[in-house]
Design a protein around this motif. Structure first.
Motif, PDB file in Angstrom:
ATOM      1  N   LYS A  53       0.826  -1.204   0.000  1.00  0.00           N
ATOM      2  CA  LYS A  53       0.000   0.000   0.000  1.00  0.00           C
ATOM      3  C   LYS A  53       0.864   1.259   0.000  1.00  0.00           C
ATOM      4  CE  LYS A  53      -3.779   2.168   2.566  1.00  0.00           C
ATOM      5  NZ  LYS A  53      -4.676   2.046   3.759  1.00  0.00           N
ATOM      6  N   GLN A  54       1.919   1.230   0.795  1.00  0.00           N
ATOM      7  CA  GLN A  54       2.821   2.378   0.856  1.00  0.00           C
ATOM      8  C   GLN A  54       3.545   2.577  -0.468  1.00  0.00           C
ATOM      9  OE1 GLN A  54       2.962   4.538   3.336  1.00  0.00           O
ATOM     10  NE2 GLN A  54       4.434   5.778   2.203  1.00  0.00           N
ATOM     11  N   LEU A  55       3.932   1.459  -1.089  1.00  0.00           N
ATOM     12  CA  LEU A  55       4.616   1.525  -2.383  1.00  0.00           C
ATOM     13  C   LEU A  55       3.708   2.150  -3.441  1.00  0.00           C
ATOM     14  CD1 LEU A  55       7.255   0.702  -3.887  1.00  0.00           C
ATOM     15  CD2 LEU A  55       6.054  -1.402  -4.538  1.00  0.00           C
ATOM     16  N   GLY A  56       2.431   1.818  -3.390  1.00  0.00           N
ATOM     17  CA  GLY A  56       1.481   2.374  -4.345  1.00  0.00           C
ATOM     18  C   GLY A  56       1.421   3.891  -4.253  1.00  0.00           C
ATOM     19  N   LYS A  57       1.484   4.411  -3.025  1.00  0.00           N
ATOM     20  CA  LYS A  57       1.487   5.866  -2.850  1.00  0.00           C
ATOM     21  C   LYS A  57       2.755   6.491  -3.434  1.00  0.00           C
ATOM     22  CE  LYS A  57      -1.294   5.759   1.387  1.00  0.00           C
ATOM     23  NZ  LYS A  57      -1.298   6.050   2.843  1.00  0.00           N
ATOM     24  N   GLN A  58       3.904   5.794  -3.267  1.00  0.00           N
ATOM     25  CA  GLN A  58       5.170   6.307  -3.786  1.00  0.00           C
ATOM     26  C   GLN A  58       5.175   6.320  -5.308  1.00  0.00           C
ATOM     27  OE1 GLN A  58       8.211   3.866  -2.040  1.00  0.00           O
ATOM     28  NE2 GLN A  58       7.916   4.688   0.031  1.00  0.00           N
ATOM     29  N   LYS A  75       5.909  -5.377  -8.628  1.00  0.00           N
ATOM     30  CA  LYS A  75       5.623  -6.717  -9.151  1.00  0.00           C
ATOM     31  C   LYS A  75       6.162  -7.797  -8.213  1.00  0.00           C
ATOM     32  CE  LYS A  75       5.511  -5.362 -14.040  1.00  0.00           C
ATOM     33  NZ  LYS A  75       6.140  -5.509 -15.369  1.00  0.00           N
ATOM     34  N   GLU A  76       7.395  -7.566  -7.715  1.00  0.00           N
ATOM     35  CA  GLU A  76       7.991  -8.524  -6.782  1.00  0.00           C
ATOM     36  C   GLU A  76       7.149  -8.628  -5.506  1.00  0.00           C
ATOM     37  OE1 GLU A  76      11.854  -7.045  -6.003  1.00  0.00           O
ATOM     38  OE2 GLU A  76      12.655  -7.516  -8.022  1.00  0.00           O
ATOM     39  N   LEU A  77       6.708  -7.459  -5.051  1.00  0.00           N
ATOM     40  CA  LEU A  77       5.929  -7.414  -3.805  1.00  0.00           C
ATOM     41  C   LEU A  77       4.577  -8.097  -3.986  1.00  0.00           C
ATOM     42  CD1 LEU A  77       6.328  -6.367  -0.967  1.00  0.00           C
ATOM     43  CD2 LEU A  77       5.332  -4.192  -1.666  1.00  0.00           C
ATOM     44  N   ALA A  78       3.968  -7.921  -5.152  1.00  0.00           N
ATOM     45  CA  ALA A  78       2.685  -8.579  -5.413  1.00  0.00           C
ATOM     46  C   ALA A  78       2.826 -10.096  -5.343  1.00  0.00           C
ATOM     47  CB  ALA A  78       2.148  -8.152  -6.776  1.00  0.00           C
TER      48      ALA A  78
END
Length: 419
Positions: A53-58, A75-78
């Motif tokens: 979620k935080q990555l999406g904001k970045q 992609k890796e995180l997903a």
């Protein structure tokens, strides 16, 4: 199901309960490990989802090469989230499977041991004696036109019977007496369905060690109940009850069905151990703090009924190894059967604490308005088997049977005479 907080905070209490029941302690440690694994997988999945979620904001604020790098990490995180959620699902299933194997925690005062290790708490009345050779309930019932086991077997097989004439009237009188007592004490009288869904049968604990006793209609995926405890336990499944005014008490009148698996050769004569019978069953929802006092009340109501049919009886505290998986403590009331020269169980009452309600998600709101798991209890007020004790203890030399005084208004006669 047991409260996992107890397992985490006091695993020795769970082990001690297993020892009292005569069951393996290994499952306790296995459940603890499964609980730890499940909590670890939940924590990891939550952490990864938060990072995602935080990555999406970045990503939304980035440009150029930074954005490409963040998308790559996304992609890796997903993939990591998907793997973590799969691990969590597997851990959930393992925990649920082991959780279902652990029976309720027994009350600290429950005697250890098996079927013969009960403790007699009291005896009421002296065993009935006669100045003639007493007949058993089958001979008596046949002579007064109350029982027909031969035609019951012809129509349905072994352990089936017809209650005929005064036998049918006697059972209705007995059950109506029980229903009248229940309603006078604030119980809501219920006639429940006798077919229930698998999740309701499992929720009450009857698909574990006692699954072989249950009749199943495979084509419909429904079970025939062995006690109205089952549909009454399911009555408030998934609900939050208002228990601020005290316990919710129900009395279920139903036919009951039991396979009597493993009873080959036992009690084959008469109607002591049969596949179908009728019963009035008390069932209570209450706050856990009230459960022990409510258990004493249920026992007192059972004893009140036994006093009304005027038979000698005793109360026993059932040993841990003879408890059902849902019961934390159970009292049996056993009536004297003259021709067998021993006491036989007529009724029992069980405190199931929060075990069934946790499975069925039955809750109430505490003083802070927070949902908490309710407690459930059950107890039998009358059943077909009581006819055995009535006939045998009140028989006369001429083959007639005196009707207990409390039953006379419901039966309309003082004596049952041979045809």
């Amino acid at each position: 199901m047991i409260d996992l907080r107890t397992l985490r905070e006091d695993p020795e209490a769970v082990r001690a309960s297993q020892r009292t029941r005569g069951e393996s302690e290994v499952v306790v440690d296995a459940l603890r490990s499964a609980d730890e694994r499940r909590r670890a997988t939940v924590a990891r999945a939550d952490t990864l989802r938060a990072e995602q979620k935080q990555l999406g904001k970045q990503v939304g604020r980035s440009r150029g090469e930074d954005r490409d790098a963040l998308l790559g990490r996304g992609k890796e995180l997903a993939a990591e989230v998907r793997a973590a959620e799969a691990d969590q699902a597997k851990a959930d299933a393992e925990l649920a499977e082991l959780h279902a194997l652990v029976p309720n925690l027994v009350h600290p005062d429950v005697p250890p041991g098996g079927e013969d290790d009960y403790v007699v708490l009291k005896e009421v009345g002296a065993p009935t004696t006669f100045d003639f050779e007493p007949a058993d309930h089958l001979d008596l019932g046949t002579k007064i036109g109350a029982l027909d086991t031969e035609r019951g077997a012809k129509v349905s097989g072994a352990r089936f019977y017809f209650l005929t004439g005064v036998g049918a009237q006697l059972q209705l009188a007995l059950l109506n007496l029980a229903a009248a007592q229940a309603t006078a004490n604030g119980f809501t009288l219920m006639i429940p369905p006798v077919l229930v869904r698998p999740e309701i049968m499992a929720g009450t604990g009857f698909l574990g060690a006692h699954a072989s006793e249950v009749y199943k209609l495979a084509e419909d995926d429904l079970y025939l109940v062995g006690t109205s405890e089952v549909p009454l336990a399911g009555y408030h499944a998934g609900e939050i009850l208002d228990l601020s005014a005290g316990p919710r008490r129900y009395a279920g009148w139903s036919s009951c069905f039991r396979r009597e698996a493993g009873s080959y050769g036992k009690d084959t004569r008469g109607i002591i151990r049969v596949h179908q019978f009728d019963k009035v069953e008390m069932f209570v929802y209450c706050q856990p703090a009230d459960a022990e006092a409510e258990h004493a009340r249920l026992l007192a109501w059972e004893e009140e009924m036994l006093a009304k049919i005027e038979v000698p009886y005793r109360v026993v505290d059932v040993a841990g190894g003879d408890l059902g998986s849902s019961a934390a403590r159970k009292y049996d009331c056993e009536a004297w059967v003259p021709t067998q020269q021993r006491y036989r169980e007529l009724t029992s009452t069980s405190n199931c604490t929060t075990f069934q309600a946790r499975r069925l998600s039955v809750r109430y709101r505490d003083e802070n308005n927070r949902p908490q798991t309710a407690a459930t209890l059950n107890g039998t007020l009358a059943t077909t088997r009581w006819i055995v004790a009535i006939l045998e203890n009140h028989q006369r030399a001429d083959g007639s049977v005196r009707v207990p005084e409390a039953l006379r208004p419901f039966l309309g006669r003082d004596v049952l005479t041979p045809n």
